[in-house]
Write a protein that holds these residues in place. Structure first.
Motif, short mmCIF file in Angstrom:
data_model
loop_
_atom_site.label_atom_id
_atom_site.label_comp_id
_atom_site.label_asym_id
_atom_site.label_seq_id
_atom_site.Cartn_x
_atom_site.Cartn_y
_atom_site.Cartn_z
N SER A 196 0.86 -1.19 0.00
CA SER A 196 0.00 0.00 0.00
C SER A 196 0.89 1.24 0.00
CB SER A 196 -0.90 0.04 1.24
OG SER A 196 -0.12 0.28 2.40
N ALA A 197 0.29 2.39 -0.26
CA ALA A 197 1.05 3.64 -0.15
C ALA A 197 1.40 3.93 1.30
CB ALA A 197 0.25 4.79 -0.75
N THR A 198 0.52 3.52 2.20
CA THR A 198 0.79 3.72 3.62
C THR A 198 2.07 2.97 4.03
OG1 THR A 198 -1.59 3.88 3.99
CG2 THR A 198 -0.22 3.51 5.93
N ALA A 199 2.16 1.71 3.61
CA ALA A 199 3.37 0.93 3.87
C ALA A 199 4.58 1.60 3.22
CB ALA A 199 3.20 -0.49 3.32
N GLU A 225 7.66 12.98 -1.70
CA GLU A 225 6.43 13.41 -2.36
C GLU A 225 5.37 12.34 -2.15
OE1 GLU A 225 7.07 15.02 -6.49
OE2 GLU A 225 9.11 14.34 -6.12
N ASP A 226 4.29 12.67 -1.44
CA ASP A 226 3.14 11.77 -1.39
C ASP A 226 2.31 12.07 -2.64
OD1 ASP A 226 0.78 10.42 -1.04
OD2 ASP A 226 0.57 10.90 1.10
N ALA A 227 2.54 11.23 -3.67
CA ALA A 227 1.88 11.43 -4.96
C ALA A 227 0.76 10.42 -5.14
CB ALA A 227 2.91 11.32 -6.08
N SER A 228 0.11 10.08 -4.03
CA SER A 228 -1.02 9.14 -4.09
C SER A 228 -2.09 9.60 -5.07
CB SER A 228 -1.64 8.98 -2.70
OG SER A 228 -0.73 8.37 -1.82
N HIS A 229 -2.18 10.93 -5.28
CA HIS A 229 -3.19 11.49 -6.19
C HIS A 229 -2.64 11.74 -7.59
CE1 HIS A 229 -5.46 13.64 -2.63
NE2 HIS A 229 -5.19 12.38 -2.37
N ALA A 230 -1.35 11.61 -7.78
CA ALA A 230 -0.75 12.38 -8.87
C ALA A 230 -0.01 11.58 -9.94
CB ALA A 230 0.18 13.43 -8.28
N PHE A 248 3.45 6.43 -4.59
CA PHE A 248 2.17 6.35 -5.30
C PHE A 248 1.26 5.35 -4.60
CE2 PHE A 248 5.20 7.38 -8.79
CZ PHE A 248 4.64 8.59 -9.18
N SER A 249 -0.05 5.54 -4.75
CA SER A 249 -1.04 4.59 -4.24
C SER A 249 -1.82 3.99 -5.40
CB SER A 249 -2.03 5.28 -3.29
OG SER A 249 -3.11 4.40 -2.98
N PHE A 250 -2.09 2.69 -5.29
CA PHE A 250 -2.91 2.01 -6.30
C PHE A 250 -4.18 1.45 -5.68
CE2 PHE A 250 1.63 1.28 -7.64
CZ PHE A 250 1.65 2.32 -8.56
N VAL A 270 -9.63 3.69 -5.62
CA VAL A 270 -10.18 5.03 -5.84
C VAL A 270 -9.17 5.96 -6.54
CG1 VAL A 270 -9.57 6.33 -3.75
CG2 VAL A 270 -11.88 6.52 -4.71
N LYS A 271 -7.92 5.52 -6.63
CA LYS A 271 -6.88 6.37 -7.23
C LYS A 271 -6.89 6.23 -8.75
CE LYS A 271 -6.12 7.43 -3.03
NZ LYS A 271 -5.12 7.18 -2.04
N ILE A 272 -5.87 6.81 -9.42
CA ILE A 272 -5.90 6.90 -10.89
C ILE A 272 -5.78 5.54 -11.57
CG2 ILE A 272 -4.73 7.95 -12.86
CD1 ILE A 272 -5.29 10.31 -11.30
N HIS A 280 -12.59 16.32 0.95
CA HIS A 280 -11.15 16.00 1.06
C HIS A 280 -10.41 17.23 1.58
CE1 HIS A 280 -12.33 12.97 -2.04
NE2 HIS A 280 -11.57 12.22 -1.28
N TYR A 281 -9.96 17.27 2.77
CA TYR A 281 -10.05 16.25 3.81
C TYR A 281 -10.47 16.90 5.11
CZ TYR A 281 -7.29 13.11 0.84
OH TYR A 281 -6.85 12.32 -0.17
N ILE A 282 -10.95 16.15 6.05
CA ILE A 282 -11.05 16.65 7.42
C ILE A 282 -9.60 16.89 7.85
CG2 ILE A 282 -11.73 16.07 9.79
CD1 ILE A 282 -13.67 13.96 8.30
C1 LIG Z 1 -4.90 7.18 -0.54
C2 LIG Z 1 -3.84 8.00 0.09
C3 LIG Z 1 -2.86 7.42 0.91
C4 LIG Z 1 -2.89 5.98 1.32
O1 LIG Z 1 -2.87 5.10 0.26
P1 LIG Z 1 -3.06 3.53 0.51
O2 LIG Z 1 -2.52 2.91 -0.75
O3 LIG Z 1 -4.53 3.31 0.67
O4 LIG Z 1 -2.30 3.15 1.71
C5 LIG Z 1 -1.86 8.24 1.40
N1 LIG Z 1 -1.82 9.55 1.13
C6 LIG Z 1 -2.77 10.15 0.37
C7 LIG Z 1 -2.66 11.61 0.09
C8 LIG Z 1 -3.82 9.40 -0.16
O5 LIG Z 1 -4.77 9.99 -0.88
#
Ligand SMILES: *Cc1c(COP(=O)(O)O)cnc(C)c1O
Length: 381
Positions: free
Chosen positions: A53-56, A156-161, A182-184, A187-189, A327-329
């Protein structure tokens, strides 16, 4: 209910996963490597490490950069909690830098002021996690210029990008940072079911990330204590099982082939919202000239003179079966973060942004955009 975000899976994706299921290795096989290589080729980074995951990914990137309980690290409060939690997992102290109201990304002036203040108080962070909010890259060049003199690492947290660019370079190329995540998540790209990826150009960091993602274990003969038998492996640090499986990677790799068409369709939808809704009492995010957004989410901000509140807008849209999301509290409003000393009022621009923002449905398989536009015109026109 029309969801605000949704994956787009086709037959080719399904076939790719089935092929892997029928193969000899369903995890730790060749597909994860292929996905890593494809991502680093696409974003023009030297290395890539797949994770569960992106969190990991954020967690082990912080660890591999040496973040520990003696340290401080910064991120922004307008993000998913994972960006800040990764810092807490390492036992470090977390603090936040406020954002721009115009694009939801880190405010360069707030960063500069906070750095000078921290320098005086001797509380400089070891690393900074910036978030490319909604798919808009942060202004990375000045961020790098501000952080470099202090030796602060940049993630860079590019989970959206994924699929976005900054100054002609793909997000993930790490031109102005040490690593990109990156996150996959579906809900992401693009999606791999669950999954994440770290890109970097730093060889030593790459090797450490590989170790952290898989128990800290190496089988590389060059890294083992000398003259060990051929079955030998060694654990060199305390890592995790944060690996991606080949099943997930097969889906991710297949999805990556469609990244360009996904981004194109998101751009078309964003353009349509901007054209059709421009008369309404709302403001769109400002995408800087040197940025191409990936349009992970389409965020509107309700103007002061809007006829209804954001809450009413949210409720009425839901009643019309239009799913939307906030997006987001602010992360520092979460009870956990209040419990470690943060208060409402600490980051005013984030709070202002939170009070007026709403994310509308945007994704390649969205068929009902005209209906969403009509619902908004009815409520705000
Ligand atoms: C979704 C998201 C995460 C976490 O991604 P996971 O793959 O679900 O762990 C982290 N940061 C941002 C900005 C996100 O939108």
């Amino acid at each position: 209910m029309i969801p605000y975000g949704q994956h787009s899976i086709d037959e080719a994706d399904i076939d790719a996963v089935l092929d892997t299921l029928k193969s000899r290795l369903i995890t730790q096989g060749p597909t994860v490597n292929a996905f890593e290589q494809a991502i680093s080729q696409r974003v023009k980074s030297r290395y890539a490490v797949a994770t569960s995951s992106a969190t990991a990914a954020l967690h082990i990137t912080c660890l591999a950069m040496g973040l520990s309980s003696n340290d401080i690290a910064w991120t922004v409060p307008l993000t998913f909690v994972a960006s800040a939690n990764a810092i807490k997992y390492c036992g470090a102290k977390v603090d936040f830098v406020d954002i721009n109201l115009s694009d939801g990304c880190i405010c360069i002036q707030s960063l500069e002021e906070k750095l000078l203040n921290a320098q005086q108080k001797n509380t400089l962070p070891k690393l900074l996690i910036v978030v490319h909010y909604s798919g808009i890259s942060c202004d990375m060049e000045p961020i790098a210029n501000l952080c470099k003199p202090f030796g602060i690492k940049i993630i860079e947290d590019a989970s959206h990008a994924i699929g976005g660019t900054y100054k002609e370079f793909p997000v993930g190329s790490c031109r102005y940072s040490d690593a990109t995540v990156f996150s996959f998540h579906p809900v992401k790209i693009i999606t791999s079911g669950e999954g994440g990826m770290i890109t970097t150009n730093d060889k030593a960091l790459h090797e450490k990330l590989k170790l952290y993602a898989s128990h800290g274990i190496t089988k590389d003969a060059n890294k083992l204590t000398e003259n060990m038998p051929p079955w030998y492996y060694e654990q060199h640090l305390l890592g995790f099982n944060y690996r991606m499986s080949d099943i997930h990677a097969a889906l991710g790799l297949s999805q990556l082939k469609k990244l360009d068409s996904f981004i194109e369709s998101r751009h078309k939808q964003a353009d349509k919202y901007i054209t059709e809704l421009k008369e309404l009492p709302i403001t769109f995010l400002n995408v800087p000239d040197d940025v191409k957004s990936s349009w992970h989410i389409f965020v509107i901000k309700l103007d002061k003179d809007a006829p209804i509140t954001r809450e009413t807008l949210y409720i009425e849209l839901q009643k019309s079966n239009v799913g939307c999301q906030v997006h987001y509290i602010p992360v520092h409003w979460q009870p956990y973060y209040q419990g470690i000393g943060f208060k409402k009022g600490d980051f005013k621009k984030t709070e202002c942004f939170y009070n007026v923002c709403l994310s509308l449905p945007i994704y390649p398989s969205l068929k009902e955009q005209d209906y969403v536009i009509k619902a908004l015109k009815n409520l705000l026109g």
